[in-house]
Design a protein around this motif. Sequence first.
Motif, mmCIF file in Angstrom:
data_model
loop_
_atom_site.group_PDB
_atom_site.id
_atom_site.type_symbol
_atom_site.label_atom_id
_atom_site.label_comp_id
_atom_site.label_asym_id
_atom_site.label_seq_id
_atom_site.Cartn_x
_atom_site.Cartn_y
_atom_site.Cartn_z
ATOM 1 N N VAL A 1 50.811 45.830 35.350
ATOM 2 C CA VAL A 1 49.591 46.347 35.970
ATOM 3 C C VAL A 1 49.929 47.526 36.869
ATOM 4 O O VAL A 1 49.278 48.572 36.840
ATOM 5 C CB VAL A 1 48.878 45.243 36.782
ATOM 6 C CG1 VAL A 1 47.751 45.848 37.617
ATOM 7 C CG2 VAL A 1 48.327 44.179 35.853
ATOM 8 N N SER A 2 51.005 47.341 37.668
ATOM 9 C CA SER A 2 51.400 48.393 38.600
ATOM 10 C C SER A 2 51.843 49.653 37.881
ATOM 11 O O SER A 2 51.640 50.763 38.374
ATOM 12 C CB SER A 2 52.524 47.881 39.503
ATOM 13 O OG SER A 2 52.896 48.858 40.439
ATOM 14 N N ARG B 1 35.457 52.136 38.572
ATOM 15 C CA ARG B 1 35.590 51.328 37.360
ATOM 16 C C ARG B 1 35.308 52.161 36.104
ATOM 17 O O ARG B 1 34.457 53.019 36.101
ATOM 18 C CB ARG B 1 34.605 50.157 37.392
ATOM 19 C CG ARG B 1 34.882 49.137 38.484
ATOM 20 C CD ARG B 1 33.807 48.062 38.444
ATOM 21 N NE ARG B 1 33.964 47.096 39.518
ATOM 22 C CZ ARG B 1 34.685 45.989 39.429
ATOM 23 N NH1 ARG B 1 35.334 45.720 38.321
ATOM 24 N NH2 ARG B 1 34.751 45.153 40.454
ATOM 25 N N GLY C 1 50.671 50.638 35.011
ATOM 26 C CA GLY C 1 49.589 51.193 34.204
ATOM 27 C C GLY C 1 49.571 50.716 32.774
ATOM 28 O O GLY C 1 48.863 51.294 31.943
ATOM 29 N N MET D 1 46.365 53.277 36.432
ATOM 30 C CA MET D 1 46.896 52.956 37.753
ATOM 31 C C MET D 1 47.266 54.281 38.426
ATOM 32 O O MET D 1 48.013 55.076 37.862
ATOM 33 C CB MET D 1 48.135 52.060 37.635
ATOM 34 C CG MET D 1 48.788 51.720 38.975
ATOM 35 S SD MET D 1 47.680 50.865 40.132
ATOM 36 C CE MET D 1 47.266 49.393 39.205
ATOM 37 N N PHE E 1 41.302 42.426 33.796
ATOM 38 C CA PHE E 1 42.427 43.344 34.045
ATOM 39 C C PHE E 1 42.097 44.312 35.180
ATOM 40 O O PHE E 1 42.951 44.634 36.006
ATOM 41 C CB PHE E 1 42.757 44.127 32.771
ATOM 42 C CG PHE E 1 43.545 43.327 31.753
ATOM 43 C CD1 PHE E 1 44.526 42.448 32.165
ATOM 44 C CD2 PHE E 1 43.295 43.461 30.396
ATOM 45 C CE1 PHE E 1 45.259 41.713 31.232
ATOM 46 C CE2 PHE E 1 44.011 42.740 29.466
ATOM 47 C CZ PHE E 1 44.996 41.852 29.882
ATOM 48 N N ARG E 2 40.849 44.801 35.202
ATOM 49 C CA ARG E 2 40.467 45.734 36.253
ATOM 50 C C ARG E 2 40.585 45.071 37.629
ATOM 51 O O ARG E 2 41.023 45.686 38.594
ATOM 52 C CB ARG E 2 39.037 46.225 36.007
ATOM 53 C CG ARG E 2 38.441 47.001 37.175
ATOM 54 C CD ARG E 2 39.151 48.304 37.448
ATOM 55 N NE ARG E 2 38.917 48.790 38.790
ATOM 56 C CZ ARG E 2 39.084 50.043 39.178
ATOM 57 N NH1 ARG E 2 39.522 50.936 38.314
ATOM 58 N NH2 ARG E 2 38.856 50.401 40.408
ATOM 59 N N VAL F 1 46.338 45.242 43.002
ATOM 60 C CA VAL F 1 47.576 46.017 43.136
ATOM 61 C C VAL F 1 47.316 47.307 43.918
ATOM 62 O O VAL F 1 48.090 47.675 44.806
ATOM 63 C CB VAL F 1 48.163 46.335 41.740
ATOM 64 C CG1 VAL F 1 49.361 47.284 41.867
ATOM 65 C CG2 VAL F 1 48.584 45.051 41.034
ATOM 66 N N ILE F 2 46.205 47.992 43.588
ATOM 67 C CA ILE F 2 45.876 49.232 44.309
ATOM 68 C C ILE F 2 45.661 48.942 45.790
ATOM 69 O O ILE F 2 46.109 49.700 46.656
ATOM 70 C CB ILE F 2 44.628 49.895 43.699
ATOM 71 C CG1 ILE F 2 44.904 50.364 42.273
ATOM 72 C CG2 ILE F 2 44.184 51.091 44.547
ATOM 73 C CD1 ILE F 2 43.664 50.854 41.530
ATOM 74 N N ARG G 1 44.077 45.055 38.696
ATOM 75 C CA ARG G 1 44.494 46.395 39.089
ATOM 76 C C ARG G 1 44.000 46.736 40.505
ATOM 77 O O ARG G 1 44.703 47.382 41.276
ATOM 78 C CB ARG G 1 43.968 47.442 38.091
ATOM 79 C CG ARG G 1 44.573 47.305 36.698
ATOM 80 C CD ARG G 1 44.542 48.618 35.930
ATOM 81 N NE ARG G 1 43.225 49.181 35.753
ATOM 82 C CZ ARG G 1 42.382 48.832 34.778
ATOM 83 N NH1 ARG G 1 42.739 47.895 33.901
ATOM 84 N NH2 ARG G 1 41.206 49.406 34.676
ATOM 85 N N GLU G 2 42.788 46.279 40.817
ATOM 86 C CA GLU G 2 42.270 46.505 42.168
ATOM 87 C C GLU G 2 43.143 45.816 43.213
ATOM 88 O O GLU G 2 43.361 46.356 44.302
ATOM 89 C CB GLU G 2 40.822 46.012 42.268
ATOM 90 C CG GLU G 2 39.823 46.911 41.558
ATOM 91 C CD GLU G 2 38.423 46.323 41.544
ATOM 92 O OE1 GLU G 2 38.238 45.255 42.187
ATOM 93 O OE2 GLU G 2 37.531 46.910 40.916
#
Length: 784
Positions: free
Chosen positions: A37-38, A144, A40, A45, A155-156, A162-163, A159-160
């Motif tokens: 995820v980090s 998004r 991408g 990402m 998955f999104r 991680v961000i 990712r949020e």
Amino acid sequence: MEITKESRLKTYKKPLLIFWSVFVVGILAGVLFFVGVSNGTFGFMPTFEELENPKSSLATEVYTADGELLGKFYFQNRSFIDHDELSPYLIDALIATEDVRFESHSGIDLRGLGRVAKGLITRDKNAGGGSTISQQLAKMLFPREEFNSKLDIVFRKFREWVIAVKLERSYTKEEIMTMYFNKYDFLNLAVGIKSAANVYFNTTPDSLKMEQAAMLVGMAKNSSYYNPLRRPELTKGRRNTVLSQMVKYAYLDKHVADSLKQLPLGIDYQKVDHKRGMAPYFREYLRMSLTAQKPERANYPSWNMQKFKQDSLEWEINPFYGWCNKNQKADGTPYNIYKDGLKIYTTLDSRMQKYAEQAVEEHLGLDLQKAFDREKENHRNPPFSDDLDDEAFEHQMDLSIRRSERHRVLKKKGLSFDEIKANFKKPVKMKIFTWKGERDTLLSPMDSMLYYKGFLRAGFMSMVPQTGEVRAYVGGPNYKHFMYDMVTLGKRQVGSTIKPFLYTLAMQEGLTPCDEVPNIPQTFILPDGSPWTSRNSTSAHSGEMVTLKWGLANSVNNISGWVLKQTKPDAVVSMARKMGVVSPIEPVPSIFLGTSDISVYEMVGAYGSFVNKGVYIKPRFITKIEDSKGNLVAQSVAQKNEVMNEKTAYLMTNLLKGVVQQGTGIRLRSKYGLRNPIGGKTGTTQNHSDGWFMGITPELVSGVWVGAEDRAIRFETIFYGQGANMALPIWALYMQKVYGDTDLNISKGDFEKPRGVNINLDCDAVSNEDTGASSDDFDDEDFF
């Protein structure tokens, strides 16, 4: 059968092995998943650089010389502020409502996630959300995407997370909080808390009251749903929920909260619209000028090559014309005023601009328009002049139809002109302009065009002659309904305001204001061999010897004709060019009648040369431009040109003072009480189609034009149609307000006399002629 220790171990070994294998594999899979995820692997990402410098469209802000925000240029109406500009109420309300453990977590709130999970199991809708402020910021910074499945949404979400963690590592809590408020879209073109505070409450973020801060934070749940303009009761309920949260987490006393909940929303809505607010014509001029492309001949119609020449000249000599396309940022891309967050510091003074707009509105709206409407009541084709027959009227309206945007759209659809004309006669609902405010009505586009043609327009500009800094700029009566700018874009015949260019040549050749010349008709032979003779609009002192000062003061054509014979028309054109006039001027004997079309901008710049001791300074609108970080990226430098010596300039100011003391501008004294040293020149064109007044004082030069959209729309008589009645009052009202504002510190002193000038300028001592003029004397009416 006895079970041995070894057999028991053997029995549990396999399940334990499976358990620990699954556990380790799960851990490794989880680590690998988040690493993916980090990196991408499972979708976009942001890079480290993007996290460190997230892209946002920032509005360019335009400021006046006295520090007032004049307006903005933007894709999104967003302006960034620092943390210390946030009201503490905003911070407390947001934490209490959205993320009570904001200060303790690192981007993900595990307790909040547990609360969400419990809510899903129990189906408790009030369990609350699990997104932290950092996660919400992640959504805003990197919006998004379009999702094709529920798996994409999952998955999104990861990712949020991680961000959010990366944001927490890159920024302090204060910075994250500030970014959140700067980024959020509060709807109604209010992007970011600075815009929201202004749009909804006409204030700044640091001055928000507790209940106001609570409302704005409440909108952050869903600004489309909690829209105070469309759903005030729902928004009030949401605001009160925020106040309750603040009580729950000890940010607010319950008794105070109960009192605040009873208050109305108290919206003070400031609509964001580039057509509204102060100096809209000026702001549009800046926008068009800064973003102009390099002129290419192919982009100009053959009938408008003069515009191509003028734009090409501006491109070469004006650093701010096309500035965005002439200059590049550090990354090599051109500047963009809609998203780069520039700060443009202009020369306008907000107080003087307000006075100028008020003066235009007072004279046109309260006085001149009423007189015009009364005169046209019984005309056959109002608002057109009565000498326009039906056939000519029809032709004028057909031309107006062909020039309209509606005609362009309908023609593109394949309609014939007759069909388009029929369409123009069908009534539609519309809002129309009146001097008492907009009015809803039912009108056909044809009647609407005719209605708007009946309004008199105006152009006004005021400048400091020693610096070229423009202090006020009014391009028309109302930008929303009359968008054509009559300061820089519009050009009209200038009438007798051109005569000082001619008299400058006379002063330069050694004549003085008190020199006497014969007041007799002057005849010129035209290139085709036919004679042309000057005519006066007054018989006063006809055939007598009169001073040049009296001749200019009363705009006597015979005297101008005599002066022209001492020079040449080409010399007048040359003088006008030196004084900044770039519009075409024909070098013909009738040049002093002012039949040339020139802009207010050009005329004000030219008259500034008289006050500035003979030095022309190109009018300036911008002092400097800064980038979003406050770095200076452009600075204005005055463009100067010596036109005449100090003596000539001083003699010209004396001549222009005569216009106000004893000539066509005398009503400045008799009616408006302006008795300090003032110079000026009125101008009236053929059939009274255009009225002008150019006024000078030691510290300000200002010019006014008044007329209608079409030259065939005009006053029938010179009593109302002269420049002294159409334009001069706007200048007078403006100066009354300027002098009345002591904070502006505008002097009422006299023009400075150069050393070594010992000429007797008291013409009464030289001549016993009757130089008096009453306020009812007519201005110059030019005859051909």
